[in-house]
Design a protein around this motif. Structure first.
Motif, PDB file in Angstrom:
ATOM      1  N   ARG A  28      -2.437  18.383  -0.094  1.00 25.85           N
ATOM      2  CA  ARG A  28      -2.920  17.323  -0.906  1.00 25.85           C
ATOM      3  C   ARG A  28      -3.271  16.186  -1.009  1.00 25.85           C
ATOM      4  O   ARG A  28      -4.478  15.725  -1.925  1.00 25.85           O
ATOM      5  CB  ARG A  28      -1.941  17.400  -3.015  1.00 25.85           C
ATOM      6  CG  ARG A  28      -1.102  19.077  -2.023  1.00 25.85           C
ATOM      7  CD  ARG A  28      -0.093  18.743  -3.681  1.00 25.85           C
ATOM      8  NE  ARG A  28      -0.483  18.840  -5.053  1.00 25.85           N
ATOM      9  CZ  ARG A  28      -0.541  19.117  -6.501  1.00 25.85           C
ATOM     10  NH1 ARG A  28      -0.472  20.254  -5.950  1.00 25.85           N
ATOM     11  NH2 ARG A  28      -0.976  18.199  -7.597  1.00 25.85           N
ATOM     12  N   THR A  29      -2.651  15.639  -0.198  1.00 24.91           N
ATOM     13  CA  THR A  29      -2.733  14.148   0.326  1.00 24.91           C
ATOM     14  C   THR A  29      -4.183  14.119   0.706  1.00 24.91           C
ATOM     15  O   THR A  29      -5.701  13.025   0.568  1.00 24.91           O
ATOM     16  CB  THR A  29      -2.412  14.263   1.834  1.00 24.91           C
ATOM     17  OG1 THR A  29      -0.711  13.711   1.333  1.00 24.91           O
ATOM     18  CG2 THR A  29      -2.129  12.515   1.732  1.00 24.91           C
ATOM     19  N   ASN A  37      -8.911  15.340  -7.196  1.00 24.36           N
ATOM     20  CA  ASN A  37      -7.543  15.547  -8.371  1.00 24.36           C
ATOM     21  C   ASN A  37      -6.877  17.224  -7.488  1.00 24.36           C
ATOM     22  O   ASN A  37      -7.868  18.086  -8.445  1.00 24.36           O
ATOM     23  CB  ASN A  37      -7.917  15.772  -9.712  1.00 24.36           C
ATOM     24  CG  ASN A  37      -7.018  15.528 -10.492  1.00 24.36           C
ATOM     25  OD1 ASN A  37      -5.688  16.421  -9.970  1.00 24.36           O
ATOM     26  ND2 ASN A  37      -6.502  15.210 -12.078  1.00 24.36           N
ATOM     27  N   PRO A  38      -6.278  17.492  -6.816  1.00 24.26           N
ATOM     28  CA  PRO A  38      -5.740  18.608  -6.643  1.00 24.26           C
ATOM     29  C   PRO A  38      -5.686  19.486  -7.048  1.00 24.26           C
ATOM     30  O   PRO A  38      -6.745  21.148  -7.285  1.00 24.26           O
ATOM     31  CB  PRO A  38      -4.491  18.303  -6.087  1.00 24.26           C
ATOM     32  CG  PRO A  38      -4.548  16.979  -5.198  1.00 24.26           C
ATOM     33  CD  PRO A  38      -5.302  15.820  -6.343  1.00 24.26           C
ATOM     34  N   ASP A  39      -4.788  19.049  -8.370  1.00 28.66           N
ATOM     35  CA  ASP A  39      -4.513  19.900  -9.601  1.00 28.66           C
ATOM     36  C   ASP A  39      -6.145  20.955 -10.497  1.00 28.66           C
ATOM     37  O   ASP A  39      -6.399  21.697 -10.789  1.00 28.66           O
ATOM     38  CB  ASP A  39      -4.174  19.397 -10.909  1.00 28.66           C
ATOM     39  CG  ASP A  39      -2.264  20.041 -10.359  1.00 28.66           C
ATOM     40  OD1 ASP A  39      -1.401  19.884  -9.057  1.00 28.66           O
ATOM     41  OD2 ASP A  39      -1.897  18.234 -10.214  1.00 28.66           O
ATOM     42  N   LYS A  40      -6.979  19.784 -10.572  1.00 27.35           N
ATOM     43  CA  LYS A  40      -8.399  19.494 -10.942  1.00 27.35           C
ATOM     44  C   LYS A  40      -9.310  21.080 -10.401  1.00 27.35           C
ATOM     45  O   LYS A  40      -9.307  21.805 -10.782  1.00 27.35           O
ATOM     46  CB  LYS A  40      -8.464  18.452 -11.385  1.00 27.35           C
ATOM     47  CG  LYS A  40     -10.418  18.733 -11.927  1.00 27.35           C
ATOM     48  CD  LYS A  40     -10.970  17.576 -12.868  1.00 27.35           C
ATOM     49  CE  LYS A  40     -12.951  17.954 -12.496  1.00 27.35           C
ATOM     50  NZ  LYS A  40     -12.874  19.108 -14.188  1.00 27.35           N
ATOM     51  N   ILE A  41      -9.246  20.597  -8.866  1.00 31.38           N
ATOM     52  CA  ILE A  41      -9.188  21.249  -7.546  1.00 31.38           C
ATOM     53  C   ILE A  41      -8.894  22.415  -8.210  1.00 31.38           C
ATOM     54  O   ILE A  41      -9.702  23.996  -8.078  1.00 31.38           O
ATOM     55  CB  ILE A  41      -9.289  20.920  -6.394  1.00 31.38           C
ATOM     56  CG1 ILE A  41     -10.666  19.506  -6.788  1.00 31.38           C
ATOM     57  CG2 ILE A  41     -10.874  21.918  -5.839  1.00 31.38           C
ATOM     58  CD1 ILE A  41     -11.532  19.706  -7.633  1.00 31.38           C
ATOM     59  N   ILE A  42      -8.388  22.765  -8.375  1.00 32.69           N
ATOM     60  CA  ILE A  42      -7.242  24.010  -8.300  1.00 32.69           C
ATOM     61  C   ILE A  42      -7.292  25.139  -9.302  1.00 32.69           C
ATOM     62  O   ILE A  42      -7.571  25.991  -9.578  1.00 32.69           O
ATOM     63  CB  ILE A  42      -5.725  23.830  -8.112  1.00 32.69           C
ATOM     64  CG1 ILE A  42      -4.485  23.996  -6.707  1.00 32.69           C
ATOM     65  CG2 ILE A  42      -5.485  25.595  -8.821  1.00 32.69           C
ATOM     66  CD1 ILE A  42      -3.557  23.108  -6.575  1.00 32.69           C
ATOM     67  N   VAL A 122     -19.978  19.713  -4.395  1.00 30.07           N
ATOM     68  CA  VAL A 122     -19.645  20.405  -5.777  1.00 30.07           C
ATOM     69  C   VAL A 122     -18.611  20.325  -6.351  1.00 30.07           C
ATOM     70  O   VAL A 122     -18.891  19.811  -7.254  1.00 30.07           O
ATOM     71  CB  VAL A 122     -20.015  22.273  -5.350  1.00 30.07           C
ATOM     72  CG1 VAL A 122     -19.445  22.895  -6.819  1.00 30.07           C
ATOM     73  CG2 VAL A 122     -21.599  22.899  -5.017  1.00 30.07           C
ATOM     74  N   TRP A 123     -17.784  20.046  -5.439  1.00 29.29           N
ATOM     75  CA  TRP A 123     -16.670  19.267  -6.455  1.00 29.29           C
ATOM     76  C   TRP A 123     -16.804  18.768  -6.813  1.00 29.29           C
ATOM     77  O   TRP A 123     -16.203  18.024  -8.127  1.00 29.29           O
ATOM     78  CB  TRP A 123     -15.413  19.688  -5.771  1.00 29.29           C
ATOM     79  CG  TRP A 123     -14.766  21.013  -4.779  1.00 29.29           C
ATOM     80  CD1 TRP A 123     -15.449  22.230  -5.333  1.00 29.29           C
ATOM     81  CD2 TRP A 123     -13.826  21.915  -4.137  1.00 29.29           C
ATOM     82  NE1 TRP A 123     -14.773  23.439  -5.211  1.00 29.29           N
ATOM     83  CE2 TRP A 123     -13.627  22.599  -3.796  1.00 29.29           C
ATOM     84  CE3 TRP A 123     -13.256  20.668  -2.700  1.00 29.29           C
ATOM     85  CZ2 TRP A 123     -12.902  22.858  -2.695  1.00 29.29           C
ATOM     86  CZ3 TRP A 123     -12.641  21.092  -2.184  1.00 29.29           C
ATOM     87  CH2 TRP A 123     -12.349  22.167  -2.285  1.00 29.29           C
ATOM     88  N   LEU A 204     -19.147   9.462  -2.760  1.00 28.06           N
ATOM     89  CA  LEU A 204     -18.497   8.792  -4.065  1.00 28.06           C
ATOM     90  C   LEU A 204     -17.391   8.913  -4.779  1.00 28.06           C
ATOM     91  O   LEU A 204     -16.337   9.347  -4.204  1.00 28.06           O
ATOM     92  CB  LEU A 204     -20.104   9.979  -4.926  1.00 28.06           C
ATOM     93  CG  LEU A 204     -21.526   9.620  -4.839  1.00 28.06           C
ATOM     94  CD1 LEU A 204     -22.153  10.378  -5.702  1.00 28.06           C
ATOM     95  CD2 LEU A 204     -21.655   8.244  -5.784  1.00 28.06           C
ATOM     96  N   THR A 205     -17.714   7.896  -5.189  1.00 29.45           N
ATOM     97  CA  THR A 205     -16.236   8.279  -6.365  1.00 29.45           C
ATOM     98  C   THR A 205     -16.219   9.120  -7.881  1.00 29.45           C
ATOM     99  O   THR A 205     -17.272   9.671  -7.819  1.00 29.45           O
ATOM    100  CB  THR A 205     -15.724   7.062  -7.613  1.00 29.45           C
ATOM    101  OG1 THR A 205     -16.961   6.117  -8.204  1.00 29.45           O
ATOM    102  CG2 THR A 205     -15.466   5.259  -6.440  1.00 29.45           C
ATOM    103  N   ALA A 206     -15.414   9.519  -8.290  1.00 30.21           N
ATOM    104  CA  ALA A 206     -15.412  10.631  -9.102  1.00 30.21           C
ATOM    105  C   ALA A 206     -15.768  10.466  -9.869  1.00 30.21           C
ATOM    106  O   ALA A 206     -16.847  10.621 -11.215  1.00 30.21           O
ATOM    107  CB  ALA A 206     -13.558  10.802  -9.688  1.00 30.21           C
ATOM    108  N   SER A 207     -16.066   8.999 -10.957  1.00 31.86           N
ATOM    109  CA  SER A 207     -16.374   8.419 -12.322  1.00 31.86           C
ATOM    110  C   SER A 207     -17.956   8.134 -11.538  1.00 31.86           C
ATOM    111  O   SER A 207     -19.274   8.027 -12.130  1.00 31.86           O
ATOM    112  CB  SER A 207     -16.108   7.184 -12.101  1.00 31.86           C
ATOM    113  OG  SER A 207     -15.650   5.929 -11.274  1.00 31.86           O
ATOM    114  N   ALA A 208     -19.026   7.122 -10.158  1.00 32.54           N
ATOM    115  CA  ALA A 208     -19.640   7.915 -10.142  1.00 32.54           C
ATOM    116  C   ALA A 208     -20.760   8.374 -10.300  1.00 32.54           C
ATOM    117  O   ALA A 208     -21.624   8.779 -10.462  1.00 32.54           O
ATOM    118  CB  ALA A 208     -19.857   7.109  -8.649  1.00 32.54           C
ATOM    119  N   ALA A 209     -19.771  10.299  -9.387  1.00 36.20           N
ATOM    120  CA  ALA A 209     -20.071  11.543  -9.237  1.00 36.20           C
ATOM    121  C   ALA A 209     -20.766  11.612 -10.933  1.00 36.20           C
ATOM    122  O   ALA A 209     -21.450  12.111 -11.752  1.00 36.20           O
ATOM    123  CB  ALA A 209     -19.209  12.084  -8.487  1.00 36.20           C
TER     124      ALA A 209
END
Length: 219
Positions: A28-29, A37-42, A122-123, A204-209
């Protein structure tokens, strides 16, 4: 349920995945340190952990879906110490060649698509992005892209400006893919992240992506 790709395959069954474990705190780390976000990727990508012993030790198991079936998998090292960053399922286990499809294809049902190198890219961008499993694309992947999408954007890693020998291998492959798709009548272009100050999707940050994808899909 995920939309299915336009190319029909016959009698495909699910691939046998390695024994699956819940992501450890270390796994997870690994994801958190890379901005995921591990939970979102799962939830979104059905990943699991390969355990701390055996062939898939210290790897994240990434199922590869095609037409609703798990046809193969790849496993990403989380230590940075293993010889192979990725291990893909042996051919004897695969029920369809992953290089004949695209990672994320079942989840990209728009007219526009972003083509990237690997599953983690892709993630980063989410649904609407597909990966060729490395920069060496196949004829089958080209035909899938041509048949399914009206507007194709190609974004491979380490995208820095340069000419001739100064271009990275990924840049050369991106240009070749654009030219190949263009030669068969596709609307296609190459994207760059240099305008926003990063070299590849992993930076990239998640928001920038998310902003990048929003702009791409509103062109």
């Amino acid at each position: 349920s995920a939309p299915v790709s336009g190319v029909k395959i016959v009698n495909v069954r699910n691939c046998q995945l390695p024994k699956e474990y819940e992501l450890t705190s270390r796994a997870r780390t690994y994801l958190i340190d890379r901005g995921y976000n591990p939970d979102k990727i799962i939830k979104d990508w059905d990943i699991s952990y390969g355990g701390n012993f055996g062939a898939m030790a210290y790897r994240i198991i990434i199922p590869i879906h095609f037409q609703g079936k798990v046809i193969s998998y790849t496993a990403r090292d989380i230590t940075g110490l293993q010889e192979n960053k990725y291990l893909t399922a042996p051919e004897s286990i695969q029920t369809y060649n992953p290089k004949h499809t695209l990672y994320g294809l079942d989840y990209s049902d728009n007219r526009t698509v972003l083509v990237v190198e690997g599953p983690l890219d892709v993630w980063r961008f989410g649904y609407g992005a597909v990966a060729t499993f490395g920069v060496k694309y196949t004829r089958e992947q080209v035909m899938l892209l041509a048949k399914r999408y009206r507007n194709i954007k190609v974004l491979y890693d380490a995208d820095r400006k340069g000419r001739g020998k100064d271009r990275t291998a990924s840049q050369r492959q991106a240009i070749e893919l654009v030219n190949t798709l263009g030669s068969i009548g596709c609307k296609v272009s190459r994207c760059s992240l240099t305008d926003i100050g990063v070299k590849d999707p992993g930076d990239l940050t998640a928001s920038a992506a998310k902003r990048f994808m929003q702009e791409l899909f509103t062109e």
